[in-house]
Scaffold this motif. Sequence first.
Motif, short mmCIF file in Angstrom:
data_model
loop_
_atom_site.label_atom_id
_atom_site.label_comp_id
_atom_site.label_asym_id
_atom_site.label_seq_id
_atom_site.Cartn_x
_atom_site.Cartn_y
_atom_site.Cartn_z
N ASP A 17 0.86 -1.19 0.00
CA ASP A 17 0.00 0.00 0.00
C ASP A 17 0.89 1.24 0.00
OD1 ASP A 17 -1.60 2.17 0.69
OD2 ASP A 17 -2.78 1.06 2.16
N PRO A 18 1.17 1.82 -1.17
CA PRO A 18 2.11 2.95 -1.22
C PRO A 18 1.65 4.17 -0.45
CG PRO A 18 1.04 2.64 -3.35
CD PRO A 18 0.68 1.44 -2.51
N GLY A 19 0.35 4.36 -0.32
CA GLY A 19 -0.12 5.49 0.49
C GLY A 19 0.25 5.32 1.94
N LEU A 20 0.00 4.13 2.49
CA LEU A 20 0.40 3.83 3.86
C LEU A 20 1.91 3.91 4.00
CD1 LEU A 20 -0.03 2.69 6.74
CD2 LEU A 20 0.05 0.40 5.72
N HIS A 21 2.62 3.36 3.05
CA HIS A 21 4.07 3.35 3.14
C HIS A 21 4.64 4.77 3.15
CE1 HIS A 21 4.56 -1.06 1.58
NE2 HIS A 21 3.69 -0.95 2.57
N ALA A 22 4.07 5.64 2.35
CA ALA A 22 4.53 7.03 2.34
C ALA A 22 4.30 7.69 3.69
CB ALA A 22 3.82 7.81 1.23
N GLU A 23 3.19 7.35 4.34
CA GLU A 23 2.92 7.90 5.68
C GLU A 23 3.94 7.38 6.69
OE1 GLU A 23 -1.07 6.99 6.72
OE2 GLU A 23 -1.95 8.15 5.08
N LEU A 24 4.27 6.10 6.62
CA LEU A 24 5.26 5.53 7.53
C LEU A 24 6.63 6.15 7.30
CD1 LEU A 24 4.12 1.83 7.25
CD2 LEU A 24 4.06 3.19 9.36
N CYS A 25 6.99 6.35 6.04
CA CYS A 25 8.27 7.00 5.74
C CYS A 25 8.28 8.43 6.27
CB CYS A 25 8.53 6.98 4.24
SG CYS A 25 8.83 5.35 3.55
N ALA A 26 7.17 9.14 6.10
CA ALA A 26 7.09 10.52 6.59
C ALA A 26 7.23 10.56 8.11
CB ALA A 26 5.77 11.15 6.16
N ALA A 27 6.80 9.49 8.78
CA ALA A 27 6.96 9.41 10.23
C ALA A 27 8.40 9.12 10.63
CB ALA A 27 6.04 8.33 10.79
N ALA A 82 8.38 5.82 -3.35
CA ALA A 82 9.47 6.77 -3.57
C ALA A 82 8.95 8.05 -4.19
CB ALA A 82 10.53 6.13 -4.46
N GLU A 83 8.04 7.94 -5.14
CA GLU A 83 7.47 9.13 -5.79
C GLU A 83 6.65 9.97 -4.83
OE1 GLU A 83 5.37 7.32 -8.99
OE2 GLU A 83 7.12 7.31 -10.34
N ARG A 84 6.15 9.35 -3.77
CA ARG A 84 5.39 10.07 -2.74
C ARG A 84 6.29 10.64 -1.65
NH1 ARG A 84 1.88 6.47 -4.97
NH2 ARG A 84 -0.38 6.81 -4.77
N GLY A 85 7.59 10.61 -1.86
CA GLY A 85 8.52 11.23 -0.91
C GLY A 85 9.21 10.27 0.03
N GLY A 86 9.05 8.94 -0.19
CA GLY A 86 9.60 7.99 0.75
C GLY A 86 10.93 7.37 0.36
N ALA A 87 11.57 7.86 -0.68
CA ALA A 87 12.77 7.19 -1.19
C ALA A 87 13.86 7.04 -0.15
CB ALA A 87 13.32 7.96 -2.40
N GLN A 88 14.00 8.02 0.76
CA GLN A 88 15.09 8.00 1.73
C GLN A 88 14.87 7.02 2.87
OE1 GLN A 88 17.83 9.86 1.07
NE2 GLN A 88 16.74 10.42 -0.81
N ARG A 89 13.77 6.26 2.82
CA ARG A 89 13.47 5.35 3.93
C ARG A 89 13.20 3.92 3.46
NH1 ARG A 89 15.59 8.66 6.58
NH2 ARG A 89 14.82 9.71 8.47
N LEU A 90 13.61 3.57 2.27
CA LEU A 90 13.32 2.24 1.73
C LEU A 90 14.57 1.39 1.68
CD1 LEU A 90 10.97 3.28 -1.21
CD2 LEU A 90 10.34 2.65 1.13
N LEU A 91 14.43 0.10 2.03
CA LEU A 91 15.52 -0.86 2.02
C LEU A 91 15.11 -2.09 1.22
CD1 LEU A 91 16.47 -0.83 5.82
CD2 LEU A 91 17.46 0.58 4.02
#
Length: 312
Positions: free
Chosen positions: A205-215, A243-252
């Motif tokens: 769920d990329p929407g959820l994932h983007a929220e977790l990354c933002a946290a 990544a496109e939603r701003g989460g690139a810096q938090r993915l492994l």
Amino acid sequence: MSVRTVLGDVPAAALGRTDYHEHLFQVTPLLPGDELDDERRSGQEAASLRAAGVDAVVEATPIGLGRDPAGVARIAADTGLHIVLTTGAHRQEHYAAEHPLLAGTEEHLAELFTAELTEGARDQAGRVLPQVRAGLVKAGIGYWSISPFEHRVLAAAGAAHRATNAPVMVHLEHGSAAFEVLEVLAGHGVAANRVVLAHADRNPDPGLHAELCAAGAYLGYDGMARHREWPDSVVLDCLVATAERGGAQRLLLGGDVARRRRYRAYGGLPGLDYLPRRFVPRLERAGGAELVHTVLVANPARLLDWATPPAA
């Protein structure tokens, strides 16, 4: 301080391409017949990962599940891989009812995890190996559930983190309860940016994932080559969309292959090198070389570095 590997501390910048989640040794009652218990074969599998362009790996087997710290250290020396050993405990279902770890108090578990990070890991006979120390603490939870034992492990992981600033990995069953785990860990003094949520992509769920990354949390994507559940395109699309939603810096990225029948050296398929040989080229085509560098090099180096401040 930098990254603590089984052969000593190394600068975070020296890690290179890092597979954040694999198992070289593992024995669990949940996977009968899939034991990873042969050092020679596990070493061959690790060598294939190194030959495919991976420079570092987190060996994510915690205490009590066939972990072999001395064997991991020998494999690191033989292959040239930087290997980060894991302390902590898995979700409760991985341990037989009589396993002594289940009776551990929060205080006992905290002392054990901290000692493995700072003094030396224990082998399967309980002997301390002062030359081989863990570099990461692991906890695990069930599907939308956290048992009393799992709560004690999370609290103990928090205590070990506070004593060292070592990163914390949490197994999320089917990607569930991500924010709930971050809330529990925050209550034990662990900032989200010192946590990686393993198997986040099991709930793509990329929407959820983007929220977790933002946290601030790191998300472990390790569900590739599981085609009975979903094609690799599901994992790939979710990663790129996050990544496109701003989460690139938090993915492994990791393989979490974890089964004898899926290691070529044990006679199975697809092998540890599926991640670098098959999945990473697709990610580069879909997201570009910069994204590949971010998720394989920059992000794991930041997470695994004990010097990374909690608010980074």
